[in-house]
Write a protein that holds these residues in place. Structure first.
Motif, PDB file in Angstrom:
ATOM      1  N   THR A  37     -42.677  44.907 -18.281  1.00  0.00           N
ATOM      2  CA  THR A  37     -42.233  45.337 -16.954  1.00  0.00           C
ATOM      3  C   THR A  37     -40.886  44.701 -16.654  1.00  0.00           C
ATOM      4  O   THR A  37     -40.702  43.491 -16.820  1.00  0.00           O
ATOM      5  N   VAL A  39     -37.635  44.374 -13.795  1.00  0.00           N
ATOM      6  CA  VAL A  39     -37.148  44.552 -12.422  1.00  0.00           C
ATOM      7  C   VAL A  39     -35.630  44.598 -12.462  1.00  0.00           C
ATOM      8  O   VAL A  39     -34.999  43.666 -12.991  1.00  0.00           O
ATOM      9  N   LYS A  41     -31.867  43.968 -11.801  1.00  0.00           N
ATOM     10  CA  LYS A  41     -31.196  42.817 -11.181  1.00  0.00           C
ATOM     11  C   LYS A  41     -29.691  43.002 -11.264  1.00  0.00           C
ATOM     12  O   LYS A  41     -29.171  43.731 -12.116  1.00  0.00           O
ATOM     13  N   GLN A 325     -51.027  49.869  -8.737  1.00  0.00           N
ATOM     14  CA  GLN A 325     -51.220  48.511  -9.224  1.00  0.00           C
ATOM     15  C   GLN A 325     -52.589  48.358  -9.845  1.00  0.00           C
ATOM     16  O   GLN A 325     -53.463  49.218  -9.682  1.00  0.00           O
ATOM     17  N   TYR A 331     -47.007  56.194 -13.981  1.00  0.00           N
ATOM     18  CA  TYR A 331     -45.583  56.072 -14.306  1.00  0.00           C
ATOM     19  C   TYR A 331     -44.856  57.350 -13.912  1.00  0.00           C
ATOM     20  O   TYR A 331     -45.283  58.457 -14.279  1.00  0.00           O
ATOM     21  N   LYS A 355     -35.743  47.248  -5.817  1.00  0.00           N
ATOM     22  CA  LYS A 355     -37.151  47.021  -5.500  1.00  0.00           C
ATOM     23  C   LYS A 355     -38.096  47.711  -6.486  1.00  0.00           C
ATOM     24  O   LYS A 355     -39.299  47.424  -6.508  1.00  0.00           O
ATOM     25  N   ASP A 356     -37.586  48.630  -7.271  1.00  0.00           N
ATOM     26  CA  ASP A 356     -38.426  49.362  -8.223  1.00  0.00           C
ATOM     27  C   ASP A 356     -38.764  48.488  -9.420  1.00  0.00           C
ATOM     28  O   ASP A 356     -38.000  47.596  -9.803  1.00  0.00           O
ATOM     29  N   LYS A 357     -39.924  48.775 -10.007  1.00  0.00           N
ATOM     30  CA  LYS A 357     -40.315  48.158 -11.269  1.00  0.00           C
ATOM     31  C   LYS A 357     -40.313  49.225 -12.344  1.00  0.00           C
ATOM     32  O   LYS A 357     -40.795  50.339 -12.123  1.00  0.00           O
ATOM     33  N   ARG A 359     -40.979  50.470 -16.415  1.00  0.00           N
ATOM     34  CA  ARG A 359     -41.746  50.237 -17.635  1.00  0.00           C
ATOM     35  C   ARG A 359     -40.802  49.998 -18.806  1.00  0.00           C
ATOM     36  O   ARG A 359     -39.824  50.717 -18.993  1.00  0.00           O
TER      37      ARG A 359
END
Length: 366
Positions: A37, A39, A41, A325, A331, A355-357, A359
């Motif tokens: 995962t 994030v 940045k 979660q 996905y 803010k998105d995660k 894959r």
């Protein structure tokens, strides 16, 4: 006894059989799949390239003799500093026999003419003293004698120059003394005492006595591939690393890009030159191998993801955004616009937020 042995063997066979069955059963079960995962940045991304080349002085001056002859003395060695006009070597002239014979004949003729002019002057003076000739006639004879005396001096100096390479009247400016034409460090003295040297002429460049350069004015000379040369502009800064000096780094500024390519190992390369800002941290020697790092493109504080999280499809790029979660994860395949990449991270211009995660690559649990 045989009965017990038989029972033990059968038990071992059964154990092996059961163990093999269990192993195959476990291996045949579907394995749980997990993903990394990521994030997004914000960070800086730079696309750089590394060039190999050498450190050289901007100008190397070859000091050559003004006459032909044999080296009789070397007053300097490679690695020493030399000032402009300072003597590096001395040369003994080996005269040309034809020129020597002509110079000797000229001197003999000048001596004969001077003797005749002196006799004429003595006769004319005796007549002038008795008032038998005019002052104008006497002045002409006296002038002819003075000219013949000067011709003897000129012929004598010419003979000394042809024979010895220097005359007594200009010994301080002798061409047999090889002087440095610039101030700098002597990089090389390729001659030895006893070597013959010749002056430059139409058919020969002349013998180099010494190579002198200003080691405070250095450049980096290297080559860049044609696929990257279009991103370079004069004035760009680069970092120079010299491995032979414990990986010391120096700043440099690109000042020249060759307009013409040369073929090296089957690839088109363009020569570049950059002015090196010399540090007094150590002695830089001419010819040191060096690497130059150039930033071709840069993006500051932009949203980034590892490039391994990006799915490339033609000209389009996609990511899988994680929804939900725990055991209810899904996905969402989402198209994104990418920008600059440094080979590890890539700029995300649009399509997701911080803010998105996302894959990442797939991992399999054992």
């Amino acid at each position: 006894m045989k009965k017990y042995i038989k029972i033990i063997l059968m038990a071992l066979v059964a154990t092996v059989f059961i163990g093999t069955f269990v192993f195959l059963y476990v291996k045949s079960r579907p394995q749980a799949v997990t993903y990394e995962t990521f994030v997004p940045k914000k960070c800086d991304i730079k696309k750089t390239t590394i060039l190999t080349g050498k450190i050289e002085p901007r100008d190397e001056v070859a000091v050559k003799p003004q006459i032909s002859g044999i080296i009789t003395e070397l007053l300097k060695e490679a690695g020493e500093m030399v000032q402009q006009g300072e003597v590096i070597a001395k040369v003994k002239v080996i005269p040309d026999m034809g020129q020597l014979s002509a110079a000797q004949a000229r001197l003999r003729l000048a001596v004969i003419n001077e003797a005749q002019a002196r006799t004429n002057h003595e006769r004319e003076k005796a007549l002038f003293d008795k008032g038998l000739v005019s002052a104008d006639e006497y002045d002409k004879i006296a002038q002819a004698w003075k000219q013949s005396c000067e011709e003897v001096k000129a012929a004598q100096e010419n003979l000394e120059v042809v024979r010895d390479g220097v005359s007594k009247s200009n010994a301080s400016e002798s061409s047999t003394l090889i002087r440095s034409t610039v101030t700098g460090l002597i990089l090389d003295i390729p001659v030895k005492v006893g070597n013959s040297v010749i002056l430059a002429n139409t058919f020969n460049d002349g013998t180099t006595i010494a190579t002198v350069a200003n080691m405070d004015d250095l450049i980096f000379r290297g080559n860049i591939d044609e696929t990257e040369v279009g991103r370079l502009t004069t004035g760009m800064t680069m970092k120079i690393t010299i491995g032979a000096m414990q990986n010391l780094k120096f700043d440099a500024q690109l000042e020249y890009i060759s307009p013409k390519a040369t073929s090296l190992n089957g690839a088109n390369q363009f020569e570049i030159k950059a002015a090196v800002k010399v540090s007094r941290h150590g002695t830089i020697r001419s010819g040191y191998s060096a690497n130059a790092e150039i930033t071709l493109a840069e993006a500051r504080q932009v949203l980034t993801l590892p490039e391994s999280a990006i799915e490339f499809e033609g000209d389009d790029t996609y990511v899988y955004v994680i929804k939900g979660q725990d055991n209810d994860i899904t996905y969402e395949r989402r198209k994104v616009t990418t920008g600059l990449s440094d080979g590890i991270n890539i700029e995300i211009k649009s399509g997701i937020t911080a803010k998105d995660k996302v894959r990442g690559p797939q991992n399999s649990e054992s």
